[in-house]
Scaffold this motif. Structure first.
Motif, PDB file in Angstrom:
ATOM      1  N   ARG A 148       0.863  -1.178   0.000  1.00 56.27           N
ATOM      2  CA  ARG A 148       0.000   0.000   0.000  1.00 56.27           C
ATOM      3  C   ARG A 148       0.899   1.227   0.000  1.00 56.27           C
ATOM      4  N   ALA A 149       0.620   2.170  -0.862  1.00 55.26           N
ATOM      5  CA  ALA A 149       1.421   3.406  -0.843  1.00 55.26           C
ATOM      6  C   ALA A 149       0.565   4.591  -0.418  1.00 55.26           C
ATOM      7  N   ASP A 150      -0.684   4.284  -0.043  1.00 54.02           N
ATOM      8  CA  ASP A 150      -1.616   5.366   0.290  1.00 54.02           C
ATOM      9  C   ASP A 150      -1.847   5.453   1.795  1.00 54.02           C
ATOM     10  N   THR A 151      -0.833   5.078   2.580  1.00 55.24           N
ATOM     11  CA  THR A 151      -0.937   5.202   4.035  1.00 55.24           C
ATOM     12  C   THR A 151       0.152   6.183   4.493  1.00 55.24           C
ATOM     13  N   ASP A 162       6.199   3.893  -3.794  1.00 56.93           N
ATOM     14  CA  ASP A 162       5.129   3.573  -4.740  1.00 56.93           C
ATOM     15  C   ASP A 162       4.650   2.161  -4.444  1.00 56.93           C
ATOM     16  N   GLU A 163       3.385   1.909  -4.710  1.00 54.95           N
ATOM     17  CA  GLU A 163       2.876   0.547  -4.523  1.00 54.95           C
ATOM     18  C   GLU A 163       3.684  -0.403  -5.411  1.00 54.95           C
ATOM     19  N   THR A 188       3.697   4.758   4.217  1.00 53.49           N
ATOM     20  CA  THR A 188       4.257   4.340   2.924  1.00 53.49           C
ATOM     21  C   THR A 188       4.108   5.401   1.843  1.00 53.49           C
ATOM     22  N   ALA A 189       3.776   6.627   2.256  1.00 47.54           N
ATOM     23  CA  ALA A 189       3.566   7.695   1.264  1.00 47.54           C
ATOM     24  C   ALA A 189       4.847   7.995   0.492  1.00 47.54           C
ATOM     25  N   ASN A 242      -7.514  -4.913   2.793  1.00 47.29           N
ATOM     26  CA  ASN A 242      -6.278  -4.331   2.258  1.00 47.29           C
ATOM     27  C   ASN A 242      -5.400  -3.751   3.369  1.00 47.29           C
ATOM     28  N   GLU A 294      -5.563   3.291   9.749  1.00 51.17           N
ATOM     29  CA  GLU A 294      -4.292   3.173   9.029  1.00 51.17           C
ATOM     30  C   GLU A 294      -3.196   4.017   9.681  1.00 51.17           C
TER      31      GLU A 294
END
Ligand SMILES: NC(=O)CC[C@H](N)C(=O)O
Length: 225
Positions: A120-123, A130-131, A126-127, A160, A194
């Protein structure tokens, strides 16, 4: 923002976490668990180590320390909480995150660099990635095998909430790249929010360029910036 790094008897990565965070320009303080968290914590790290000598199970005793009630309340109100290695074990033992970390399939303590696939790159954690990115971060644990009941695992995947999986250097998630026998190669998971995450590998050991072969872990700690 001052990150509180909670120290238990037997923690041994608390200074490393503070140093890595400060290196990134993020203020951090160690907090002895008996002293409790600040009234309004900005962020919390449960660091690695051998809290209470891993008696009973790694993390089992620290999870029952009164400070964990404060951590739970803070987590529920949206304060970012990151559990690393023993901190991940404390997180799962205290119910902050699902599943459990049990004795490695090898039955040995393993200390080595591993590769992780960013799922996941949308947390917040992990910003910086990249996913699907492959990053290198070391592990150092004897009880890092992620175990979870089949139904709970299905739910985790459906929601997810798998953050990282062990993979090889090409990003392939294979049995051979699974260092400890973790279910579904899971290396790190999200809590119900998250803003809560735990992982067995050590991002703080892959942040300072002078002590590590990789600085890929820095992105996770930047969540606190
Ligand atoms: N580095 C760590 O935090 C180790 C965690 C725990 N003591 C284990 O061996 O599994």
């Amino acid at each position: 923002m001052t990150v509180s790094v909670v120290q238990f008897g037997g923690s041994n990565c608390d200074r490393d976490a503070v140093r890595a965070l400060r290196h990134l320009g993020i203020d951090a303080e160690r907090v002895w668990h008996e002293d409790g968290l600040p009234a309004e914590p900005d962020g919390i790290v449960l660091p690695g180590g051998f809290s209470y000598g891993d008696y009973l199970r790694a993390g089992a005793m620290a999870a029952r320390a009164p400070v964990m009630e404060e951590v739970r309340e803070a987590a529920e109100s949206g304060v970012p909480v990151l559990g690393v290695c023993n901190g991940a074990q404390i997180g799962s033992e205290s119910g902050l995150t699902p599943g459990a970390f049990t004795t490695n399939a090898s039955a040995r303590f393993q200390c080595e660099p591993v590769h992780l696939r960013v799922e996941r790159a949308d947390t917040p954690w992990t910003a910086a990635y990249d996913e699907g990115d492959t990053i290198e971060v070391p592990i150092a644990h004897g009880e890092g095998r992620f175990e979870i009941e089949a139904d709970a695992h299905d739910e985790l995947v459906a929601e997810n909430r798998v953050l990282f999986r062990y993979c090889d250097e090409t990003g392939a998630v294979t049995d051979a790249a699974n260092p400890n026998g973790s279910t579904d190669n899971v290396a790190g998971v999200l809590g119900e929010r998250e803003t809560v995450a735990v992982l067995m590998p050590h991002p703080e050991r892959a942040t300072l360029p002078d002590v590590a072969t990789s600085t890929d872990g820095a992105g996770m700690l930047e969540a606190f910036a």
